[in-house]
Structures are given as structure tokens and as C-alpha cells.
Write an enzyme that holds these catalytic residues in place. Structure first.
Site, PDB file in Angstrom:
ATOM      1  N   ASP A  70       0.870  -1.182   0.000  1.00 24.59           N
ATOM      2  CA  ASP A  70       0.000   0.000   0.000  1.00 24.59           C
ATOM      3  C   ASP A  70       0.902   1.225   0.000  1.00 24.59           C
ATOM      4  OD1 ASP A  70      -2.416   1.573   0.368  1.00 24.59           O
ATOM      5  OD2 ASP A  70      -1.785   1.852   2.438  1.00 24.59           O
ATOM      6  N   SER A  71       0.285   2.378  -0.232  1.00 23.71           N
ATOM      7  CA  SER A  71       1.031   3.629  -0.168  1.00 23.71           C
ATOM      8  C   SER A  71       1.496   3.933   1.255  1.00 23.71           C
ATOM      9  CB  SER A  71       0.138   4.775  -0.653  1.00 23.71           C
ATOM     10  OG  SER A  71      -1.073   4.773   0.087  1.00 23.71           O
TER      11      SER A  71
ATOM     12  N   CYS B 147      -3.787  -1.026  -2.099  1.00 23.99           N
ATOM     13  CA  CYS B 147      -4.084   0.394  -2.289  1.00 23.99           C
ATOM     14  C   CYS B 147      -5.009   0.574  -3.499  1.00 23.99           C
ATOM     15  CB  CYS B 147      -2.760   1.116  -2.526  1.00 23.99           C
ATOM     16  SG  CYS B 147      -2.923   2.864  -2.837  1.00 23.99           S
TER      17      CYS B 147
ATOM     18  N   GLU C  29      -6.612   8.968   9.756  1.00 26.43           N
ATOM     19  CA  GLU C  29      -5.261   8.818  10.322  1.00 26.43           C
ATOM     20  C   GLU C  29      -5.110   9.575  11.633  1.00 26.43           C
ATOM     21  OE1 GLU C  29      -2.072   9.295   7.557  1.00 26.43           O
ATOM     22  OE2 GLU C  29      -2.684   7.476   6.501  1.00 26.43           O
TER      23      GLU C  29
ATOM     24  N   CYS D 138     -11.201   2.848  -0.872  1.00 31.58           N
ATOM     25  CA  CYS D 138      -9.939   3.364  -0.335  1.00 31.58           C
ATOM     26  C   CYS D 138      -9.604   2.551   0.907  1.00 31.58           C
ATOM     27  CB  CYS D 138     -10.101   4.845   0.021  1.00 31.58           C
ATOM     28  SG  CYS D 138      -8.675   5.551   0.872  1.00 31.58           S
TER      29      CYS D 138
ATOM     30  N   HIS E 294      -8.496   3.278   3.733  1.00 30.23           N
ATOM     31  CA  HIS E 294      -8.836   3.841   5.049  1.00 30.23           C
ATOM     32  C   HIS E 294     -10.328   3.784   5.380  1.00 30.23           C
ATOM     33  CE1 HIS E 294      -4.839   5.376   4.485  1.00 30.23           C
ATOM     34  NE2 HIS E 294      -4.861   6.094   5.585  1.00 30.23           N
TER      35      HIS E 294
HETATM   36  N1  DGL Z   1      -4.089   3.771   0.082  1.00 31.11           N
HETATM   37  C1  DGL Z   1      -4.780   4.813  -0.659  1.00 31.11           C
HETATM   38  C2  DGL Z   1      -5.982   4.210  -1.386  1.00 31.11           C
HETATM   39  O1  DGL Z   1      -6.498   3.177  -1.027  1.00 31.11           O
HETATM   40  C3  DGL Z   1      -5.195   5.949   0.256  1.00 31.11           C
HETATM   41  C4  DGL Z   1      -4.044   6.797   0.761  1.00 31.11           C
HETATM   42  C5  DGL Z   1      -3.267   7.458  -0.352  1.00 31.11           C
HETATM   43  O2  DGL Z   1      -3.773   8.409  -0.975  1.00 31.11           O
HETATM   44  O3  DGL Z   1      -2.166   7.015  -0.612  1.00 31.11           O
HETATM   45  O4  DGL Z   1      -6.410   4.765  -2.355  1.00 31.11           O
END
Ligand code: DGL
Length: 269
Positions: free
Chosen positions: A11-12, A74, A154, A188, A190
């Protein structure tokens, strides 16, 4: 590659832990290598070119381990760079979040109106529209980029009754509800943490977590292909590209449980 080879998840940042959580819940015996590109988070506000570059570095790092599959946790990475990953690693089974969530949403909507909330890059890619149309071309997809939700989650703002998160969620979702959606994809990493808030505000809405959908698809494939790990005990390793200590604390708060491992910092290109 064997049944006890690991599942690589990236993931990012740490949001992809919602996918790890879903995997651990349904497949506790699997070995997992997690990589969060915390040096470059967020991806959702970046250009396609940059996202492609980071994603290919993420997979390059994970591919140094013995993997039986890689999961693009992600949504932004899956939406923008899925094809590039498959092209660069033709022998690596690649799983994502967009396709499984789209499939569920298309199957579950009754009035053929689906809402998708996601990052700006995911919405701009049109990946959800395309994936949902492949399952049902008559479905209307209404997408909304929700840039305030990632930072709020977050910062721990995901409790029912929190006026800040409830106000922001209403701001984004009221227009979609006014258009008549009956199903909402949390597109997403989160957003699964917002499931209780969303269900509290919109009790009749059918809410689909892309993280749960991704884990369910992975489980189904491993079972079908006879690839589940049958050896006892599982090994989970967590890596990030920046600030392992800060992330470790945040991840525990974020997930509200210990996922069985601590973060280590690695340098990727
Ligand atoms: N992990 C990203 C997503 O699921 C969210 C956070 C980001 O913008 O990197 O799109």
C-alpha cells in the site's frame, strides 16, 4: 513457489493494514509480507506517472521474497497501475481491490445505482466505472473523491458520534444519496474504518468494503487452486519506507489490535 510461500501485500502507507486485517481474519495460517510506502504516501493526490513509478518499486521490493501472490491493497495503486504490474511480473499472480469490490457491488445493487468513494487519482482513473460496467453495463456509477477522509481517519476521527467526521461524511455522501444510490463502495484502504459511521448515518445503505472483498477473492482463489498454507504457525513481516517507529505506534491505534509483527524500515528506489 509453494503453498507456504508468503502473500505480499503493499500500500502507499499503513492504510493497507485494513486488507491485512481482512486476510488475517479469513486466512490466519497464511504468511504475509507487508510493505507500506510511507516515504511517498499519499498516492491519491499524485500524477499517474509518479504512482506508476512508486508501485513498480513496491512490487520490486516484495518480489525479493518467495511469494505465491501479490495483493495491491491500495485502491489508488490498483486503479492506476494494475496493468503495469501484470506486464512487469507476468508470472506473479496479482490480486487487487477494485475488481472484487466492483463484482460484489454489481451483484448486490437492487436499483442499479452504485456510489464509489475514493481518492482523487482513483476517481480520475475511471477504474471502478470500468470494472462495474464489465459486470453489469446497466449500472449507473456515481463517484466522489473524498480528500479529507484519509487525514481524518489517520488522526483517529472515525468514531460514531464524532461531529467532525460525521459532518465531513455527510458533505460527501448526501449528494450521492440524493441521486438514489442503494450501494456504496468504500474504494480506499482507510474507509473500512468509517463503516460504522456511514452505517449509523445511512442505515439503509448497502456498504461494501473493498478490503473485505479483496480478501474474500484471494481466499476463494487459494482454495480453488489448492494453494492454502497448511503448515501450522504463520509468519508476518511488516516493512515501510520511512519512520518505522512512528508507523508502528499508529498502526496499532489504527487497527485496534496487534497484527503480530513490528515494522522495519527499508530503502526502496
Ligand atoms: N491507500 C490509498 C488508497 O487506497 C489511500 C491513501 C493514499 O492516498 O495514498 O487509495
Amino acid at each position: 513457489m509453494s503453498n507456504n510461500s508468503a502473500i505480499g501485500v503493499f500500500d502507499s502507507g499503513i492504510g493497507g493494514l485494513t486488507v491485512v486485517k481482512s486476510i488475517v481474519e479469513s486466512m490466519p495460517q497464511e504468511n504475509i509480507i507487508y510493505f507500506g510506502d510511507t516515504a511517498h504516501v499519499p498516492y491519491g493526490t499524485r500524477s499517474k506517472r509518479q504512482i506508476l513509478h512508486y508501485v513498480l518499486s513496491d512490487v520490486k521490493f516484495l518480489n525479493t521474497f518467495d511469494l505465491k501472490a501479490v495483493v495491491i491493497a491500495c485502491n489508488t495503486a490498483d486503479s492506476v497501475a494494475r496493468q503495469a504490474v501484470e506486464d512487469a511480473y507476468p508470472d506473479l499472480p496479482v490480486f487487487g481491490v477494485v475488481d472484487p469490490a466492483s463484482r460484489l457491488a454489481a451483484a448486490q445493487t437492487r436499483n442499479k445505482k452504485i456510489g464509489v468513494i475514493a481518492t482523487k487519482a482513483t476517481v480520475e482513473s475511471g477504474a471502478y466505472e470500468k470494472a462495474i460496467a464489465a459486470y453489469d453495463s446497466e449500472v449507473d456509477v456515481l463517484s466522489a473523491a473524498c480528500p479529507l477522509l484519509v487525514p481524518l481517519v489517520e488522526n483517529g476521527r472515525f468514531q460514531v458520534g464524532d461531529i467532525v467526521i460525521e459532518t465531513v461524511v455527510r458533505e460527501y455522501l448526501d449528494p450521492l444519496l440524493a441521486e438514489g444510490i442503494d450501494t456504496l463502495v468504500l474504494g480506499c484502504t482507510h474507509y473500512p474504518l468509517l463503516q460504522d459511521v456511514i452505517t449509523h448515518l445511512y442505515p439503509d445503505l448497502n456498504v461494501i468494503s473493498s478490503s473485505d472483498a479483496a480478501a474474500a477473492k484471494l481466499l476463494g482463489t487459494l482454495i480453488r487452486e489448492g494453494l492454502c498454507n497448511e503448515e501450522p504457525g504463520s509468519d508476518r513481516k511488516y516493512f515501510v519506507s520511512d519512520d518505522a517507529e512512528g508507523v508502528d505506534k499508529l498502526a496499532r491505534v489504527f487497527m485496534r489490535e496487534d497484527l503480530g509483527g513490528t515494522f522495519r524500515q527499508v530503502d526502496v528506489e
